[in-house]
Write a protein that holds these residues in place. Structure first.
Motif, PDB file in Angstrom:
ATOM      1  N   ILE A   1       0.862  -1.179   0.000  1.00 57.38           N
ATOM      2  CA  ILE A   1       0.000   0.000   0.000  1.00 57.38           C
ATOM      3  C   ILE A   1       0.900   1.231   0.000  1.00 57.38           C
ATOM      4  N   GLY A   2       0.713   2.103  -0.987  1.00 58.77           N
ATOM      5  CA  GLY A   2       1.524   3.303  -1.094  1.00 58.77           C
ATOM      6  C   GLY A   2       0.702   4.558  -0.871  1.00 58.77           C
ATOM      7  N   ILE A   3       1.363   5.608  -0.423  1.00 58.45           N
ATOM      8  CA  ILE A   3       0.671   6.877  -0.156  1.00 58.45           C
ATOM      9  C   ILE A   3       1.472   8.052  -0.704  1.00 58.45           C
ATOM     10  N   ASP A   4       0.764   9.140  -0.953  1.00 58.80           N
ATOM     11  CA  ASP A   4       1.392  10.427  -1.234  1.00 58.80           C
ATOM     12  C   ASP A   4       1.344  11.200   0.080  1.00 58.80           C
ATOM     13  N   THR A   5       2.494  11.463   0.671  1.00 61.23           N
ATOM     14  CA  THR A   5       2.540  12.073   2.006  1.00 61.23           C
ATOM     15  C   THR A   5       2.034  13.506   2.018  1.00 61.23           C
TER      16      THR A   5
ATOM     17  N   GLU B   1      -6.048   9.491  -1.289  1.00 60.90           N
ATOM     18  CA  GLU B   1      -5.748   8.713  -2.479  1.00 60.90           C
ATOM     19  C   GLU B   1      -4.633   7.722  -2.141  1.00 60.90           C
ATOM     20  N   ILE B   2      -4.888   6.428  -2.378  1.00 60.11           N
ATOM     21  CA  ILE B   2      -3.970   5.386  -1.922  1.00 60.11           C
ATOM     22  C   ILE B   2      -3.685   4.398  -3.050  1.00 60.11           C
ATOM     23  N   LYS B   3      -2.426   4.003  -3.160  1.00 56.35           N
ATOM     24  CA  LYS B   3      -1.977   3.103  -4.208  1.00 56.35           C
ATOM     25  C   LYS B   3      -1.862   1.680  -3.669  1.00 56.35           C
ATOM     26  N   VAL B   4      -2.238   0.718  -4.482  1.00 56.85           N
ATOM     27  CA  VAL B   4      -2.074  -0.698  -4.141  1.00 56.85           C
ATOM     28  C   VAL B   4      -1.328  -1.363  -5.288  1.00 56.85           C
ATOM     29  N   GLY B   5      -0.319  -2.165  -4.956  1.00 54.97           N
ATOM     30  CA  GLY B   5       0.446  -2.803  -6.007  1.00 54.97           C
ATOM     31  C   GLY B   5       1.118  -4.078  -5.533  1.00 54.97           C
ATOM     32  N   LYS B   6       1.941  -4.644  -6.383  1.00 55.57           N
ATOM     33  CA  LYS B   6       2.640  -5.886  -6.081  1.00 55.57           C
ATOM     34  C   LYS B   6       4.089  -5.769  -6.515  1.00 55.57           C
ATOM     35  N   THR B   7       4.928  -6.621  -5.988  1.00 55.80           N
ATOM     36  CA  THR B   7       6.272  -6.774  -6.502  1.00 55.80           C
ATOM     37  C   THR B   7       6.732  -8.209  -6.261  1.00 55.80           C
ATOM     38  N   THR B   8       7.396  -8.773  -7.252  1.00 55.80           N
ATOM     39  CA  THR B   8       7.984 -10.099  -7.088  1.00 55.80           C
ATOM     40  C   THR B   8       9.399  -9.980  -6.526  1.00 55.80           C
ATOM     41  N   GLY B   9       9.908  -8.752  -6.456  1.00 53.20           N
ATOM     42  CA  GLY B   9      11.243  -8.510  -5.933  1.00 53.20           C
ATOM     43  C   GLY B   9      11.199  -7.967  -4.524  1.00 53.20           C
ATOM     44  N   GLU B  10      12.250  -7.248  -4.147  1.00 49.91           N
ATOM     45  CA  GLU B  10      12.321  -6.675  -2.811  1.00 49.91           C
ATOM     46  C   GLU B  10      11.471  -5.413  -2.734  1.00 49.91           C
ATOM     47  N   LEU B  11      10.985  -5.120  -1.552  1.00 50.43           N
ATOM     48  CA  LEU B  11      10.071  -4.001  -1.362  1.00 50.43           C
ATOM     49  C   LEU B  11      10.745  -2.663  -1.657  1.00 50.43           C
ATOM     50  N   GLY B  12      12.053  -2.604  -1.497  1.00 51.52           N
ATOM     51  CA  GLY B  12      12.765  -1.368  -1.769  1.00 51.52           C
ATOM     52  C   GLY B  12      12.608  -0.877  -3.191  1.00 51.52           C
ATOM     53  N   THR B  13      12.284  -1.791  -4.129  1.00 47.29           N
ATOM     54  CA  THR B  13      12.084  -1.389  -5.519  1.00 47.29           C
ATOM     55  C   THR B  13      10.809  -0.586  -5.700  1.00 47.29           C
ATOM     56  N   ARG B  14       9.919  -0.626  -4.709  1.00 49.05           N
ATOM     57  CA  ARG B  14       8.661   0.119  -4.781  1.00 49.05           C
ATOM     58  C   ARG B  14       8.572   1.203  -3.707  1.00 49.05           C
ATOM     59  N   ALA B  15       9.683   1.500  -3.062  1.00 48.83           N
ATOM     60  CA  ALA B  15       9.668   2.400  -1.905  1.00 48.83           C
ATOM     61  C   ALA B  15       9.593   3.866  -2.279  1.00 48.83           C
ATOM     62  N   SER B  16       9.913   4.194  -3.510  1.00 46.96           N
ATOM     63  CA  SER B  16       9.900   5.596  -3.911  1.00 46.96           C
ATOM     64  C   SER B  16       9.519   5.706  -5.380  1.00 46.96           C
ATOM     65  N   SER B  17       9.316   6.936  -5.832  1.00 42.81           N
ATOM     66  CA  SER B  17       8.914   7.179  -7.212  1.00 42.81           C
ATOM     67  C   SER B  17       9.682   8.374  -7.765  1.00 42.81           C
ATOM     68  N   THR B  18      10.286   8.201  -8.939  1.00 37.76           N
ATOM     69  CA  THR B  18      11.004   9.314  -9.552  1.00 37.76           C
ATOM     70  C   THR B  18      10.044  10.401 -10.018  1.00 37.76           C
ATOM     71  N   GLN B  19       8.781  10.004 -10.277  1.00 40.50           N
ATOM     72  CA  GLN B  19       7.786  10.978 -10.737  1.00 40.50           C
ATOM     73  C   GLN B  19       7.145  11.751  -9.583  1.00 40.50           C
ATOM     74  N   ASN B  20       7.171  11.163  -8.391  1.00 40.78           N
ATOM     75  CA  ASN B  20       6.513  11.793  -7.245  1.00 40.78           C
ATOM     76  C   ASN B  20       7.416  11.702  -6.018  1.00 40.78           C
ATOM     77  N   PRO B  21       8.102  12.784  -5.667  1.00 37.64           N
ATOM     78  CA  PRO B  21       9.025  12.751  -4.530  1.00 37.64           C
ATOM     79  C   PRO B  21       8.328  12.579  -3.181  1.00 37.64           C
ATOM     80  N   TYR B  22       7.000  12.730  -3.155  1.00 38.87           N
ATOM     81  CA  TYR B  22       6.258  12.613  -1.901  1.00 38.87           C
ATOM     82  C   TYR B  22       5.668  11.224  -1.702  1.00 38.87           C
ATOM     83  N   TYR B  23       5.951  10.326  -2.632  1.00 37.13           N
ATOM     84  CA  TYR B  23       5.403   8.971  -2.544  1.00 37.13           C
ATOM     85  C   TYR B  23       6.275   8.066  -1.673  1.00 37.13           C
ATOM     86  N   THR B  24       5.608   7.174  -0.916  1.00 36.88           N
ATOM     87  CA  THR B  24       6.330   6.160  -0.159  1.00 36.88           C
ATOM     88  C   THR B  24       5.413   4.966   0.089  1.00 36.88           C
TER      89      THR B  24
END
Length: 208
Positions: free
Chosen positions: A42-46, A51-74
């Protein structure tokens, strides 16, 4: 909390156990305990609530920890899927979560293509406000009820509920993240700990 041991397989000695089944059970326990891949998150814009994001990853969680398009995302919270789950299984779990959320919330569309995104908000005119805590509880119940065989989880008899091991963003409290799945449910004290012969500590968290 015991830290992830990335060398656990090299240290594992099957000859320490009486039979193959006991060895396999312990090996599998260590595999899941030390795994840092395969998540539903579950991701959020701080800077923007509701508005809340839901997603998946087959890799490590760190690959989804941030966004180059949104610096406020985590990432706010993540649920651990069992290690060695296939990409198809993880995609199927994510799709079923989306189907469930689509019945309760509105999927925000991409501005340019109008295709549905992974972000959700409440329906127009709804009285409630969508919070990451609300969505975390909703998704945990859903994942346990429909996908417990694929989640790193257990059933708590004392509370009568399923618990999925997960990760909660410690940066919200100012700590450095370590992407490791743990039991975040504050397990109740085992009655045996308070009886003669037990540890006697009312703050004990050794319930199993």
């Amino acid at each position: 909390m015991q830290k992830v041991d990335r060398n656990w397989e090299a240290k594992f000695d099957a000859d320490m156990f009486d039979d193959y089944k006991e060895s396999w059970v312990e090996q599998e326990r260590l595999r899941q305990q030390n795994s840092t891949i395969c998540w539903i998150y579950i991701g959020i814009d701080t800077q923007r609530s509701g508005e809340i994001k839901v997603g998946k990853t087959t890799g490590e969680l760190g690959t989804r920890a941030s966004s180059t398009q949104n610096p406020y995302y985590t990432v706010f919270h993540a649920f651990k899927i069992k290690h060695q789950s296939t990409a198809a299984t993880i995609a199927s779990i994510e799709a079923s979560v989306f189907d469930m959320l689509d019945k309760k919330y509105v999927r925000i569309k991409h501005w340019g293509s109008s295709k549905p995104s992974e972000w959700f908000k409440v329906k127009p005119g709804a009285s409630e406000w969508l919070t990451p805590e609300t969505l975390t509880d909703l998704i945990e119940i859903f994942l346990y009820e429909l996908h417990s065989s694929h989640m790193y989880c257990y059933y708590c008899v004392t509370r009568g509920r399923g618990v999925i091991h997960g990760w909660r963003n410690p940066l919200i409290k100012g700590n450095v993240p370590s992407y490791q799945a743990t039991d975040l449910s504050s397990p109740p004290v085992s009655i045996e700990c308070l009886m003669p012969g037990g540890c006697g500590d009312e703050n004990c968290h050794c319930f199993k």
